[in-house]
Design a protein around this motif. Structure first.
Motif, PDB file in Angstrom:
ATOM      1  N   GLY A 110      11.320   9.898   3.011  1.00 22.25           N
ATOM      2  CA  GLY A 110      10.029  10.165   3.646  1.00 22.25           C
ATOM      3  C   GLY A 110       8.864   8.993   3.070  1.00 22.25           C
ATOM      4  N   CYS A 111       9.172   8.887   1.836  1.00 20.88           N
ATOM      5  CA  CYS A 111       8.257   7.795   1.294  1.00 20.88           C
ATOM      6  C   CYS A 111       8.747   6.304   1.881  1.00 20.88           C
ATOM      7  CB  CYS A 111       8.616   7.592  -0.290  1.00 20.88           C
ATOM      8  SG  CYS A 111       8.179   9.206  -1.155  1.00 20.88           S
ATOM      9  N   LEU A 112       9.750   6.209   2.259  1.00 23.11           N
ATOM     10  CA  LEU A 112      10.461   4.659   2.511  1.00 23.11           C
ATOM     11  C   LEU A 112       9.935   4.758   4.119  1.00 23.11           C
ATOM     12  CD1 LEU A 112      11.661   2.302   2.204  1.00 23.11           C
ATOM     13  CD2 LEU A 112      14.002   3.496   2.760  1.00 23.11           C
ATOM     14  N   LEU A 113      10.010   5.807   4.992  1.00 23.43           N
ATOM     15  CA  LEU A 113       9.620   5.696   6.372  1.00 23.43           C
ATOM     16  C   LEU A 113       7.993   5.707   6.349  1.00 23.43           C
ATOM     17  CD1 LEU A 113      10.081   6.454   9.331  1.00 23.43           C
ATOM     18  CD2 LEU A 113       9.862   8.805   8.804  1.00 23.43           C
ATOM     19  N   GLY A 114       7.265   6.113   5.393  1.00 21.47           N
ATOM     20  CA  GLY A 114       5.825   5.966   5.650  1.00 21.47           C
ATOM     21  C   GLY A 114       5.576   4.502   5.217  1.00 21.47           C
ATOM     22  N   LEU A 115       6.437   3.643   4.174  1.00 20.30           N
ATOM     23  CA  LEU A 115       6.224   2.455   3.949  1.00 20.30           C
ATOM     24  C   LEU A 115       6.554   1.607   4.973  1.00 20.30           C
ATOM     25  CD1 LEU A 115       7.412   2.307   0.186  1.00 20.30           C
ATOM     26  CD2 LEU A 115       4.889   2.283   1.173  1.00 20.30           C
ATOM     27  N   LEU A 116       7.273   2.062   5.993  1.00 13.09           N
ATOM     28  CA  LEU A 116       7.860   1.121   6.825  1.00 13.09           C
ATOM     29  C   LEU A 116       7.118   1.166   8.180  1.00 13.09           C
ATOM     30  CD1 LEU A 116      11.819   1.423   6.284  1.00 13.09           C
ATOM     31  CD2 LEU A 116      10.433  -0.572   5.975  1.00 13.09           C
ATOM     32  N   ILE A 117       6.545   2.305   8.364  1.00 13.66           N
ATOM     33  CA  ILE A 117       5.751   2.643   9.839  1.00 13.66           C
ATOM     34  C   ILE A 117       4.587   1.531  10.099  1.00 13.66           C
ATOM     35  CG2 ILE A 117       4.261   3.869  10.901  1.00 13.66           C
ATOM     36  CD1 ILE A 117       5.813   6.317  10.098  1.00 13.66           C
ATOM     37  N   PRO A 118       3.932   1.118   9.064  1.00 13.79           N
ATOM     38  CA  PRO A 118       3.100   0.090   9.558  1.00 13.79           C
ATOM     39  C   PRO A 118       3.490  -1.056  10.005  1.00 13.79           C
ATOM     40  CG  PRO A 118       2.253   1.089   7.590  1.00 13.79           C
ATOM     41  CD  PRO A 118       3.844   1.638   7.695  1.00 13.79           C
ATOM     42  N   HIS A 174      -5.838   1.972   4.141  1.00 12.86           N
ATOM     43  CA  HIS A 174      -6.730   2.635   4.778  1.00 12.86           C
ATOM     44  C   HIS A 174      -6.144   3.876   5.587  1.00 12.86           C
ATOM     45  CE1 HIS A 174      -5.779   0.529   8.544  1.00 12.86           C
ATOM     46  NE2 HIS A 174      -5.791  -0.558   7.720  1.00 12.86           N
ATOM     47  N   MET A 175      -6.668   4.710   5.979  1.00 10.83           N
ATOM     48  CA  MET A 175      -6.193   5.741   6.769  1.00 10.83           C
ATOM     49  C   MET A 175      -5.070   5.362   7.954  1.00 10.83           C
ATOM     50  SD  MET A 175      -5.547   9.220   6.326  1.00 10.83           S
ATOM     51  CE  MET A 175      -4.884  10.243   7.556  1.00 10.83           C
ATOM     52  N   ALA A 176      -3.774   5.525   7.680  1.00 13.09           N
ATOM     53  CA  ALA A 176      -2.999   5.024   8.665  1.00 13.09           C
ATOM     54  C   ALA A 176      -2.585   6.342  10.030  1.00 13.09           C
ATOM     55  CB  ALA A 176      -1.717   4.720   8.017  1.00 13.09           C
ATOM     56  N   TYR A 177      -3.619   6.427  10.862  1.00 16.30           N
ATOM     57  CA  TYR A 177      -3.615   7.194  11.867  1.00 16.30           C
ATOM     58  C   TYR A 177      -2.396   7.331  12.728  1.00 16.30           C
ATOM     59  CZ  TYR A 177      -8.394   8.307  10.477  1.00 16.30           C
ATOM     60  OH  TYR A 177      -9.642   8.401   9.916  1.00 16.30           O
ATOM     61  N   PHE A 218       2.131   7.536   2.456  1.00 10.07           N
ATOM     62  CA  PHE A 218       2.819   6.411   2.234  1.00 10.07           C
ATOM     63  C   PHE A 218       2.243   5.118   3.203  1.00 10.07           C
ATOM     64  CE2 PHE A 218       4.787   8.513  -0.958  1.00 10.07           C
ATOM     65  CZ  PHE A 218       5.260   7.565  -2.177  1.00 10.07           C
ATOM     66  N   ALA A 219       2.291   5.614   4.263  1.00 13.87           N
ATOM     67  CA  ALA A 219       1.569   4.417   5.438  1.00 13.87           C
ATOM     68  C   ALA A 219       0.324   3.996   5.031  1.00 13.87           C
ATOM     69  CB  ALA A 219       1.623   4.967   6.877  1.00 13.87           C
ATOM     70  N   THR A 220      -0.851   5.270   4.464  1.00 14.74           N
ATOM     71  CA  THR A 220      -1.898   4.684   4.147  1.00 14.74           C
ATOM     72  C   THR A 220      -1.918   3.908   2.897  1.00 14.74           C
ATOM     73  OG1 THR A 220      -2.739   6.830   4.983  1.00 14.74           O
ATOM     74  CG2 THR A 220      -4.051   5.870   3.246  1.00 14.74           C
ATOM     75  N   SER A 227      -0.200  -4.532   2.114  1.00 10.48           N
ATOM     76  CA  SER A 227      -1.101  -4.937   1.446  1.00 10.48           C
ATOM     77  C   SER A 227      -0.964  -4.399   0.279  1.00 10.48           C
ATOM     78  CB  SER A 227      -2.415  -4.340   2.429  1.00 10.48           C
ATOM     79  OG  SER A 227      -2.308  -2.887   2.032  1.00 10.48           O
ATOM     80  N   SER A 228       0.022  -3.767  -0.171  1.00  8.97           N
ATOM     81  CA  SER A 228       0.142  -3.086  -1.376  1.00  8.97           C
ATOM     82  C   SER A 228       1.376  -3.716  -2.230  1.00  8.97           C
ATOM     83  CB  SER A 228       0.375  -1.478  -1.340  1.00  8.97           C
ATOM     84  OG  SER A 228       1.765  -1.266  -0.740  1.00  8.97           O
ATOM     85  N   ALA A 229       1.393  -3.708  -3.485  1.00 11.81           N
ATOM     86  CA  ALA A 229       2.371  -4.438  -4.167  1.00 11.81           C
ATOM     87  C   ALA A 229       3.432  -3.444  -4.365  1.00 11.81           C
ATOM     88  CB  ALA A 229       1.756  -4.665  -5.755  1.00 11.81           C
ATOM     89  N   TRP A 230       4.601  -3.877  -4.644  1.00  8.83           N
ATOM     90  CA  TRP A 230       5.752  -2.938  -4.774  1.00  8.83           C
ATOM     91  C   TRP A 230       5.666  -2.203  -5.942  1.00  8.83           C
ATOM     92  CZ3 TRP A 230       8.965  -2.692  -9.215  1.00  8.83           C
ATOM     93  CH2 TRP A 230       8.680  -3.800  -9.950  1.00  8.83           C
ATOM     94  N   LEU A 231       4.988  -2.605  -6.890  1.00  6.61           N
ATOM     95  CA  LEU A 231       5.052  -1.442  -8.124  1.00  6.61           C
ATOM     96  C   LEU A 231       4.210  -0.222  -7.834  1.00  6.61           C
ATOM     97  CD1 LEU A 231       5.458  -1.133 -10.988  1.00  6.61           C
ATOM     98  CD2 LEU A 231       3.406  -2.632 -11.697  1.00  6.61           C
TER      99      LEU A 231
END
Length: 305
Positions: free
Chosen positions: A29-37, A179-182, A172-174, A42-46
């Motif tokens: 679920g975390c990975l999916l959120g990071l990949l959707i945008p 900012h809010m990933a609607y 995670f998309a946010t 804009s965020s660092a991998w750390l």
């Protein structure tokens, strides 16, 4: 036994009691959120890694709270129909490996650590993540603990799980966009609904124990013979939301690669309709459904790359 070996044994026990195999779906679920945008990150991998640690700690803490409160209400103690390792809790309290007090304290420690790290991420990334994080920690508590104890409130338990894992994807998309990933909301809800189906199917073998403990799960409230109807409705809604996201150009059309898992979901629905009283068939249903939901999440993630 030497103190060194004893300490290793204790660490292993505290690791296993969190039910680590069930944490994989949270990582997906975390990975999916990071990949959707679809825009540049804009965020660092750390920061993303720290976010995953927050999610894993919160889920692990929720699992421990579930063990603790199911011990208090007696449902795990009297659960002779459980299908291990899918239902009936970790059994660490019942097998006297760890005490109920130790599990409760460990749960509070993990949730507190998750909260502290989450606040730090909000500070360095975006405070728009704060309500998402607060809601996640609240759901980890409210699902099992009194006075809400949503796991005992029928459809509310399923809604709680669906929303919690939806917020994981949205959060995670946010985090990725600061900012809010609607645009992640429909896909997030689709993922959350699929995860809620894991809990729904897992309720079936525990019906007798949950009834004795006064846990009025959805399977109890609407009848074991009707679980398959809810199951079909949930995964059908998830796919509909995925199509909606594609229509809105929020995710690519290739994300419909997840349709490859549909036959497995239909097969599980068939088993739930015809063989809910057959323990061997039910075990097959639990395993097939668990694999299918994970495969759905993996295919969804791959299609985003």
């Amino acid at each position: 036994m030497p103190a060194f070996l004893l300490s290793i044994s204790s660490v292993k026990d505290y690791f296993l009691v969190t039910r680590p195999a069930f944490l994989i779906i949270t990582l997906l679920g975390c990975l999916l959120g990071l990949l959707i945008p679809q825009s540049s990150s804009s965020s660092a991998w750390l920061i993303s890694l720290m976010g995953m640690i927050v999610a894993i700690l919160a889920h692990a803490g929720a699992n421990l709270l579930n063990d603790y409160f199911d011990h208090l209400n007696g449902s795990d103690e009297c659960n002779h129909d459980r299908i291990s390792p899918f239902t009936g809790g970790s059994r660490f309290i019942q097998n006297r490996i760890l005490s109920a007090k130790h599990i409760y304290v460990f749960a509070i420690y993990l949730l507190s650590l998750s909260t502290a790290l989450g606040l730090y991420i909000c500070y360095i990334n975006s405070w728009v993540l704060l309500p998402i994080g607060i809601f996640g920690i609240f759901m980890a508590w409210a699902y099992s603990a009194k006075p809400l104890q949503l796991m005992s409130k029928g459809i509310l338990g399923e809604i709680a799980i669906a929303i919690a894992w939806s917020m994981l994807v949205i959060g995670f998309a946010t985090l990725e966009r600061s900012h809010m990933a609607y645009e992640a909301i429909p896909s997030g809800i689709a993922f959350g609904l699929m995860v809620s189906n894991i809990l729904l199917v897992n309720q079936v073998p525990d019906i007798r124990a949950d009834t004795l403990a006064g846990k009025m799960t959805l399977a109890i409230r609407y009848g074991i013979q009707n679980v398959w109807i809810w199951y079909v409705g949930i995964f059908a809604t998830a796919y509909a939301l995925q199509v909606l996201s594609i229509t809105n150009n929020d995710i690519p059309s290739k994300s419909l690669a997840t349709i490859a898992v549909l036959p497995a979901f239909i097969y599980c629905a068939y088993l739930l309709q015809r063989h809910y009283a057959d323990k061997e068939k039910l075990k097959s249903t639990l395993l097939t459904n668990l694999i299918a939901v994970h495969a759905y999440a993996v295919l969804f993630c791959i299609s985003m790359i």
